[in-house]
Design a protein around this motif. Structure first.
Motif, mmCIF file in Angstrom:
data_model
loop_
_atom_site.group_PDB
_atom_site.id
_atom_site.type_symbol
_atom_site.label_atom_id
_atom_site.label_comp_id
_atom_site.label_asym_id
_atom_site.label_seq_id
_atom_site.Cartn_x
_atom_site.Cartn_y
_atom_site.Cartn_z
ATOM 1 N N GLY A 30 -3.979 12.991 4.970
ATOM 2 C CA GLY A 30 -3.817 11.587 4.621
ATOM 3 C C GLY A 30 -3.763 10.629 5.798
ATOM 4 O O GLY A 30 -3.714 9.415 5.597
ATOM 5 N N ILE A 31 -3.804 11.141 7.041
ATOM 6 C CA ILE A 31 -3.736 10.266 8.223
ATOM 7 C C ILE A 31 -4.993 9.399 8.303
ATOM 8 O O ILE A 31 -4.932 8.207 8.654
ATOM 9 N N GLY A 32 -6.127 9.979 7.976
ATOM 10 C CA GLY A 32 -7.365 9.204 8.024
ATOM 11 C C GLY A 32 -7.335 8.025 7.063
ATOM 12 O O GLY A 32 -7.800 6.918 7.391
ATOM 13 N N GLU A 33 -6.790 8.254 5.872
ATOM 14 C CA GLU A 33 -6.689 7.156 4.910
ATOM 15 C C GLU A 33 -5.763 6.055 5.418
ATOM 16 O O GLU A 33 -6.056 4.862 5.259
ATOM 17 N N LEU A 34 -4.649 6.443 6.054
ATOM 18 C CA LEU A 34 -3.739 5.447 6.608
ATOM 19 C C LEU A 34 -4.404 4.689 7.746
ATOM 20 O O LEU A 34 -4.260 3.462 7.857
ATOM 21 N N ARG A 35 -5.151 5.417 8.617
ATOM 22 C CA ARG A 35 -5.851 4.736 9.706
ATOM 23 C C ARG A 35 -6.843 3.711 9.160
ATOM 24 O O ARG A 35 -6.946 2.583 9.665
ATOM 25 N N THR A 70 0.856 -1.189 0.000
ATOM 26 C CA THR A 70 0.000 0.000 0.000
ATOM 27 C C THR A 70 0.890 1.236 0.000
ATOM 28 O O THR A 70 1.752 1.389 0.875
ATOM 29 N N VAL A 71 0.697 2.109 -0.975
ATOM 30 C CA VAL A 71 1.507 3.325 -1.112
ATOM 31 C C VAL A 71 0.589 4.527 -0.876
ATOM 32 O O VAL A 71 -0.447 4.670 -1.553
ATOM 33 N N LEU A 72 0.973 5.370 0.082
ATOM 34 C CA LEU A 72 0.148 6.523 0.449
ATOM 35 C C LEU A 72 1.031 7.759 0.566
ATOM 36 O O LEU A 72 2.241 7.659 0.798
ATOM 37 N N ALA A 73 0.401 8.928 0.428
ATOM 38 C CA ALA A 73 1.063 10.208 0.654
ATOM 39 C C ALA A 73 0.326 10.912 1.779
ATOM 40 O O ALA A 73 -0.918 10.955 1.795
ATOM 41 N N LEU A 74 1.077 11.453 2.728
ATOM 42 C CA LEU A 74 0.438 12.087 3.878
ATOM 43 C C LEU A 74 1.386 13.090 4.500
ATOM 44 O O LEU A 74 2.554 13.221 4.096
ATOM 45 N N SER A 75 0.872 13.751 5.502
ATOM 46 C CA SER A 75 1.684 14.668 6.299
ATOM 47 C C SER A 75 1.341 14.424 7.756
ATOM 48 O O SER A 75 0.219 14.712 8.189
ATOM 49 N N ALA A 76 2.282 13.882 8.502
ATOM 50 C CA ALA A 76 2.047 13.659 9.928
ATOM 51 C C ALA A 76 1.956 14.970 10.680
ATOM 52 O O ALA A 76 1.370 15.016 11.768
ATOM 53 N N LEU A 77 2.490 16.042 10.094
ATOM 54 C CA LEU A 77 2.470 17.339 10.752
ATOM 55 C C LEU A 77 1.097 17.990 10.660
ATOM 56 O O LEU A 77 0.563 18.481 11.653
ATOM 57 N N THR A 78 0.508 17.967 9.461
ATOM 58 C CA THR A 78 -0.789 18.634 9.261
ATOM 59 C C THR A 78 -1.962 17.675 9.378
ATOM 60 O O THR A 78 -3.103 18.121 9.446
ATOM 61 N N GLY A 79 -1.715 16.379 9.375
ATOM 62 C CA GLY A 79 -2.808 15.417 9.443
ATOM 63 C C GLY A 79 -3.344 15.029 8.088
ATOM 64 O O GLY A 79 -4.267 14.184 8.003
#
Length: 636
Positions: free
Chosen positions: A336-341, A325-334
């Motif tokens: 894509g975090i929901g998609e990873l969760r 699974t390949v995703l793009a996100l930002s742990a700083l701003t949140g």
């Protein structure tokens, strides 16, 4: 690790990269739109009293980053966790249910165990070390909880993996900052109880175990998840890299965190991603810090990351296909975090990651063992090779010469029995000095013995080369050693066999016409004697003169005796030839049986052993259907 905190000396360059990311410069020039998040000052689970369903062996310690909560909050959270985590009808104090492997995976593990057992005497321990480790780890994982999935977060220095870890946990558990390396020891965070055995297996002490921020929604989504934050895989501290390598072999899945600057780092791809290409189904690749990329740069970097993963041989889980699974996100701003969760929650809920990890480890072990088991061609001894070996041994014992000697002996015996008495007397006079044993001549000359020994050695060498042709090196060596052991003393055994396999010491067999021929020859001799005595009687005056009759009787005896002998000799050729052929065949069969018992049978045993392990190897690999093909049947 802060997502926006980078050492000044590392800005704008990547000494470990195998290629320059196309948007690394954009990442450097893009301003940080969001200020650093304020680190939460506490942990909601700190100083909480142990719940009824909490495993007593787990020693959770939130350290200085935990915040104190009221007793009422603690009690409410305990009741809420008990109702959320416990399965209906399950005793809260009972140990977690162990992991169960499905039938195909169990069959593959059994085949691998059988394969290792059959190969211990043929392969060195280093070759089988990988397969043995897979069996040990599969057995160890099977004894532990099947309701939990252990996922490690791995990444390079400055990739933001610790901040992603904290974001998923909802609380600052892992330390972040500009100091490199920041994460010095692995930290575990479990969303439900019963995972103590799994964390103990990773060697993570109690002081490094944490709880996430308690919320019914997060716990319901990630129930059963055990998240582990690893030290940097490119850390300057050797012990940090060793911990990463050790734990990556034990977890069920891994989240690789990369950033726009070092996503193409050669160390990451060549040391980790490429060797773990077969573990794509238990792998997440997360492009972090996309908030640093302006416009469509994030999509371009993500596409380039997918291209690199494809070059590494990693299957991507797109369009319903199994893979990473390949995703793009930002742990700083949140972002894509929901998609990873959501992806993590679905991944953990399936509870299939441990089995898929074991299956991927078996694939890697099978690929490593392929050179010592798979040959891609038929092996074994053909009928032609066995016949040529028997022929060479027969030549070494002189089977053809023995047959010819037996034929001559039979003819000589026939001549003695059917020949005229005068010729027999002459032959007796010639042969009286020669020993008459009635057996085959024994090769006594040194040069003949040396030649025979060379023929035997050449025969063994040829058959071992043919039997080992196409076999992997260890099994070819085992076949050659078996043939060499069998060849020891083979020449002496064949010599003794040649001595024992001579003509019988008694009378040779006689055909049915032989007595009649002997009687006729005796009659011819009697005619000569009667005629001669008749003439002598006339000479001395005892009998009346009559030369015609006695002369005629003598001429009949003199001429008839050689004619009878010649006729018997012609008639004896067929039986003598058959007798010689039988003697040659018996000696050939005796030599072939000796060679089979000493050489061919041990060689065939090694080939059968290889065939067995090859079939077991075919069961180990996922494409095991027909994988055992290519092993010849001519090993008997």
């Amino acid at each position: 690790m802060g997502a926006n905190a980078y050492p000044a000396e590392n800005s704008g360059r990547d000494t470990g990269s195998r290629l320059q990311p196309p948007h690394a410069r954009l990442a450097e020039e893009a301003p940080h739109q969001c200020p650093p998040r304020e680190t939460p000052a506490s942990h909601p689970a700190a100083d909480a009293t142990p719940d009824a369903d909490h495993d007593s062996s787990e020693a959770w310690d939130d350290g200085l980053i935990a915040r104190r909560v009221t007793e009422a909050t603690v009690a409410a959270l305990a009741v809420e966790r008990a109702s959320a985590f416990e399965a209906p009808g399950r005793d809260p104090g009972s140990p977690p249910a162990p992991l169960a492997y499905d039938g195909p995976l169990r069959s593959r593990l059994d085949a691998l165990r059988e394969l290792v057992g059959l190969s211990r005497t043929r392969l060195d321990s280093r070759t089988l070390a990988g397969a043995g480790r897979v069996l040990d780890e599969a057995a160890a994982r099977r004894r532990l909880s099947g309701r939990h999935t252990v996922v490690a977060i791995a990444g390079a220095t400055g990739s933001g993996k610790s901040q992603l870890f904290n974001t998923l946990a909802g609380v600052a558990i892992s330390e972040t900052g500009v100091r490199r390396p920041t994460t010095a020891a692995p930290i575990a965070c479990s969303w439900s109880d019963g995972a103590a055995g799994l964390i103990d297996r990773l060697g993570i002490p109690g002081r490094q175990r944490r709880r996430p921020l308690q919320s019914p929604e997060a716990e319901a989504q990630l129930r059963g998840l055990v998240l582990v934050d690893l030290p940097d895989h490119d850390s300057a501290a050797v012990q940090h890299r060793e911990q990463v390598d050790r734990i990556l072999k034990l977890v069920d899945a891994v989240i690789w965190v990369v950033d726009p600057e070092k996503y193409a780092d050669a160390v990451l791809h060549e040391r980790y991603l490429r060797p773990m290409a077969g573990h794509a189904e238990v792998m997440f690749v997360v492009l972090n810090q996309v908030d640093r990329l302006p416009g469509e740069a994030a999509d371009q970097v993500l596409d380039d990351l997918r291209r690199l993963l494809d070059e590494d041989g990693i299957a991507l889980g797109e369009y319903g296909e199994p893979g990473a699974t390949v995703l793009a996100l930002s742990a700083l701003t949140g972002q894509g975090i929901g998609e990873l969760r959501e992806a993590l929650g679905q991944f953990v809920a399936e509870r299939g990651a441990p089995a898929r990890r074991v299956a991927a480890d078996m694939d890697a072990a099978a690929a490593e063992l392929r050179p010592v088991y798979a040959n891609g061609r038929r092996t074994g001894l053909s009928e032609q090779a066995r016949e040529e070996f028997a022929t060479r041994l027969a030549e070494s014992v002189g089977a053809t010469a023995a047959g010819e000697a037996a034929e001559r002996a039979w003819l000589r015996n026939a001549n003695r029995a059917c020949g005229t008495p005068w010729l027999r007397l002459w032959r007796w006079y010639q042969d009286r000095g020669e020993p008459h044993t009635g057996r085959l001549p024994v090769r006594a000359q040194a040069d003949e013995e040396a030649t025979a020994r060379q023929r035997v050695e050449q025969a063994v060498r040829t058959v071992s080369e043919r039997a080992s042709a196409g076999l992997p090196a260890p099994w070819a060596q085992a076949v050659r050693e078996a043939a060499a052991r069998g060849s020891q003393g083979l020449s002496e055994a064949l010599d003794a066999l040649a001595e024992r396999s001579g003509l019988p010491s008694g009378r040779l067999p006689r055909p049915g016409w032989w007595p009649a021929a002997v009687l006729v020859q005796a009659s011819m001799t009697l005619l000569q004697v009667v005629g001669g005595l008749w003439l002598v009687g006339q000479i001395v005056g005892v009998m009346a003169p009559n030369l015609g009759v006695p002369v005629l009787l003598m001429l009949c005896g003199i001429v008839g005796g050689p004619l009878v002998e010649w006729g018997c000799r012609m008639a004896a050729r067929g039986p003598a030839r058959r007798y010689g052929q039988d003697a040659e065949r018996q000696l050939r069969e005796a030599a072939a049986n000796c060679g089979r018992a000493r050489v061919l049978d041990p060689v065939a045993a090694e080939l059968l052993r290889y065939q067995e392990v090859r079939e077991q190897y075919g069961r180990v690999v996922r494409t095991g259907a027909g994988a055992g093909a290519g092993v010849g049947a001519g090993v008997g």
